[in-house]
Design an enzyme around this catalytic site. Structure first.
Site, PDB file in Angstrom:
ATOM      1  N   ASP A  30       0.851  -1.193   0.000  1.00 52.39           N
ATOM      2  CA  ASP A  30       0.000   0.000   0.000  1.00 52.39           C
ATOM      3  C   ASP A  30       0.888   1.245   0.000  1.00 52.39           C
ATOM      4  O   ASP A  30       1.905   1.318   0.698  1.00 52.39           O
ATOM      5  CB  ASP A  30      -0.901  -0.004   1.237  1.00 52.39           C
ATOM      6  CG  ASP A  30      -2.055   0.985   1.098  1.00 52.39           C
ATOM      7  OD1 ASP A  30      -3.213   0.531   0.998  1.00 52.39           O
ATOM      8  OD2 ASP A  30      -1.792   2.211   1.102  1.00 52.39           O
ATOM      9  N   ILE A  31       0.483   2.231  -0.774  1.00 50.22           N
ATOM     10  CA  ILE A  31       1.257   3.462  -0.917  1.00 50.22           C
ATOM     11  C   ILE A  31       1.214   4.305   0.367  1.00 50.22           C
ATOM     12  O   ILE A  31       2.086   5.141   0.598  1.00 50.22           O
ATOM     13  CB  ILE A  31       0.732   4.266  -2.134  1.00 50.22           C
ATOM     14  CG1 ILE A  31       1.783   5.191  -2.693  1.00 50.22           C
ATOM     15  CG2 ILE A  31      -0.550   5.016  -1.818  1.00 50.22           C
ATOM     16  CD1 ILE A  31       1.446   5.762  -4.065  1.00 50.22           C
ATOM     17  N   ASN A  87     -12.991  -3.467   2.260  1.00 48.30           N
ATOM     18  CA  ASN A  87     -13.936  -2.353   2.368  1.00 48.30           C
ATOM     19  C   ASN A  87     -14.903  -2.412   1.193  1.00 48.30           C
ATOM     20  O   ASN A  87     -14.530  -2.781   0.082  1.00 48.30           O
ATOM     21  CB  ASN A  87     -13.179  -1.023   2.360  1.00 48.30           C
ATOM     22  CG  ASN A  87     -12.307  -0.850   3.589  1.00 48.30           C
ATOM     23  OD1 ASN A  87     -12.691  -1.220   4.691  1.00 48.30           O
ATOM     24  ND2 ASN A  87     -11.120  -0.315   3.395  1.00 48.30           N
ATOM     25  N   GLY A  93     -15.937   2.719   3.484  1.00 45.35           N
ATOM     26  CA  GLY A  93     -14.717   3.510   3.294  1.00 45.35           C
ATOM     27  C   GLY A  93     -13.900   3.080   2.099  1.00 45.35           C
ATOM     28  O   GLY A  93     -12.696   3.352   2.032  1.00 45.35           O
ATOM     29  N   GLN A  94     -14.548   2.420   1.133  1.00 52.39           N
ATOM     30  CA  GLN A  94     -13.799   1.987  -0.051  1.00 52.39           C
ATOM     31  C   GLN A  94     -13.452   3.193  -0.915  1.00 52.39           C
ATOM     32  O   GLN A  94     -14.328   3.983  -1.272  1.00 52.39           O
ATOM     33  CB  GLN A  94     -14.634   0.985  -0.869  1.00 52.39           C
ATOM     34  CG  GLN A  94     -13.882   0.441  -2.071  1.00 52.39           C
ATOM     35  CD  GLN A  94     -14.717  -0.563  -2.878  1.00 52.39           C
ATOM     36  OE1 GLN A  94     -15.884  -0.788  -2.590  1.00 52.39           O
ATOM     37  NE2 GLN A  94     -14.097  -1.151  -3.884  1.00 52.39           N
ATOM     38  N   HIS A 100     -10.212  -5.470  -3.466  1.00 53.31           N
ATOM     39  CA  HIS A 100      -8.895  -5.755  -2.906  1.00 53.31           C
ATOM     40  C   HIS A 100      -9.020  -6.135  -1.445  1.00 53.31           C
ATOM     41  O   HIS A 100      -9.915  -5.658  -0.745  1.00 53.31           O
ATOM     42  CB  HIS A 100      -7.932  -4.565  -3.060  1.00 53.31           C
ATOM     43  CG  HIS A 100      -8.488  -3.270  -2.554  1.00 53.31           C
ATOM     44  ND1 HIS A 100      -9.420  -2.541  -3.270  1.00 53.31           N
ATOM     45  CD2 HIS A 100      -8.267  -2.576  -1.412  1.00 53.31           C
ATOM     46  CE1 HIS A 100      -9.729  -1.447  -2.588  1.00 53.31           C
ATOM     47  NE2 HIS A 100      -9.050  -1.449  -1.448  1.00 53.31           N
ATOM     48  N   HIS A 102      -7.042  -5.955   2.122  1.00 54.14           N
ATOM     49  CA  HIS A 102      -5.930  -5.367   2.882  1.00 54.14           C
ATOM     50  C   HIS A 102      -5.383  -6.445   3.814  1.00 54.14           C
ATOM     51  O   HIS A 102      -6.142  -7.049   4.576  1.00 54.14           O
ATOM     52  CB  HIS A 102      -6.410  -4.205   3.758  1.00 54.14           C
ATOM     53  CG  HIS A 102      -6.936  -3.028   3.007  1.00 54.14           C
ATOM     54  ND1 HIS A 102      -6.222  -1.862   2.855  1.00 54.14           N
ATOM     55  CD2 HIS A 102      -8.122  -2.821   2.375  1.00 54.14           C
ATOM     56  CE1 HIS A 102      -6.946  -0.984   2.165  1.00 54.14           C
ATOM     57  NE2 HIS A 102      -8.103  -1.538   1.863  1.00 54.14           N
TER      58      HIS A 102
HETATM   59  P1  AMP Z   1      -9.828   1.169   0.106  1.00 57.68           P
HETATM   60  O1  AMP Z   1     -10.180   2.330   0.991  1.00 57.68           O
HETATM   61  O2  AMP Z   1     -10.189  -0.154   0.725  1.00 57.68           O
HETATM   62  O3  AMP Z   1     -10.371   1.325  -1.292  1.00 57.68           O
HETATM   63  O4  AMP Z   1      -8.271   1.147   0.026  1.00 57.68           O
HETATM   64  C1  AMP Z   1      -7.536   1.677  -1.043  1.00 57.68           C
HETATM   65  C2  AMP Z   1      -6.094   1.606  -0.667  1.00 57.68           C
HETATM   66  O5  AMP Z   1      -5.329   1.761  -1.844  1.00 57.68           O
HETATM   67  C3  AMP Z   1      -5.647   2.684   0.323  1.00 57.68           C
HETATM   68  O6  AMP Z   1      -5.080   2.063   1.473  1.00 57.68           O
HETATM   69  C4  AMP Z   1      -4.608   3.469  -0.472  1.00 57.68           C
HETATM   70  O7  AMP Z   1      -3.526   3.908   0.325  1.00 57.68           O
HETATM   71  C5  AMP Z   1      -4.168   2.456  -1.515  1.00 57.68           C
HETATM   72  N1  AMP Z   1      -3.646   3.011  -2.749  1.00 57.68           N
HETATM   73  C6  AMP Z   1      -4.196   3.966  -3.525  1.00 57.68           C
HETATM   74  N2  AMP Z   1      -3.453   4.183  -4.616  1.00 57.68           N
HETATM   75  C7  AMP Z   1      -2.398   3.340  -4.541  1.00 57.68           C
HETATM   76  C8  AMP Z   1      -1.269   3.079  -5.370  1.00 57.68           C
HETATM   77  N3  AMP Z   1      -1.051   3.743  -6.513  1.00 57.68           N
HETATM   78  N4  AMP Z   1      -0.383   2.127  -4.972  1.00 57.68           N
HETATM   79  C9  AMP Z   1      -0.589   1.456  -3.834  1.00 57.68           C
HETATM   80  N5  AMP Z   1      -1.642   1.639  -3.003  1.00 57.68           N
HETATM   81  C10 AMP Z   1      -2.535   2.579  -3.352  1.00 57.68           C
END
Ligand code: AMP
Length: 118
Positions: A30-31, A87, A93-94, A100, A102
């Site tokens: 995760d970024i 999520n 909170g998606q 995906h 986590h």
């Molecule tokens: P969600 O809230 O479950 O949709 O989680 C989305 C996740 O994607 C968040 O934890 C973000 O930090 C992560 N995210 C968004 N863009 C990127 C990216 N380019 N590379 C890696 N993680 C990302």
């Protein structure tokens, strides 16, 4: 055309820190990590969220959980533990509309799986 950020990563249009990959899924760091280990496991097939899956996706959903199983073990998280979160939608909170999981670990996580949003 599907243009969510994870599809762009899967299409190699955006870079990512790849943890593991198989025919049907990709796992990346995760970024914006919320724990020492914060891996995102996503299907290569575009499914917007868990409710977009149908019975035909049952094997794929199982593969995602097995990916979490293997990655957690590979990262040494099995003994101390970890957390898997999916999520869904606004209340969940998606943020990214591409299914995906986590995988969070590497420290004792908070006792609550939910934190209320203001
Ligand atoms: P969600 O809230 O479950 O949709 O989680 C989305 C996740 O994607 C968040 O934890 C973000 O930090 C992560 N995210 C968004 N863009 C990127 C990216 N380019 N590379 C890696 N993680 C990302």
């Amino acid at each position: 055309m599907i243009t969510d950020v994870f599809c762009k990563i899967l299409n190699k249009e955006l870079p990512a820190d790849i943890v593991a990959e198989d025919d049907n899924w990709l796992a990346i760091n995760d970024i914006n990590p919320q724990a020492p280990v914060h891996v995102l496991i996503m299907p290569k097939k575009h499914l917007t969220d868990v409710c977009a899956a149908t019975q035909d996706d049952a094997k794929l959903l199982g593969e995602l959980l097995m990916a979490a199983n293997k990655i957690a073990k590979k990262l040494g998280l099995e003994e101390k533990g970890f957390r898997l979160i999916i999520n869904h939608g606004e209340h969940g909170g998606q943020l990214v509309p591409h299914l995906h999981i986590h995988l969070l670990g590497g420290k004792r996580l908070g006792p609550k799986i939910i934190a209320e949003s203001k």
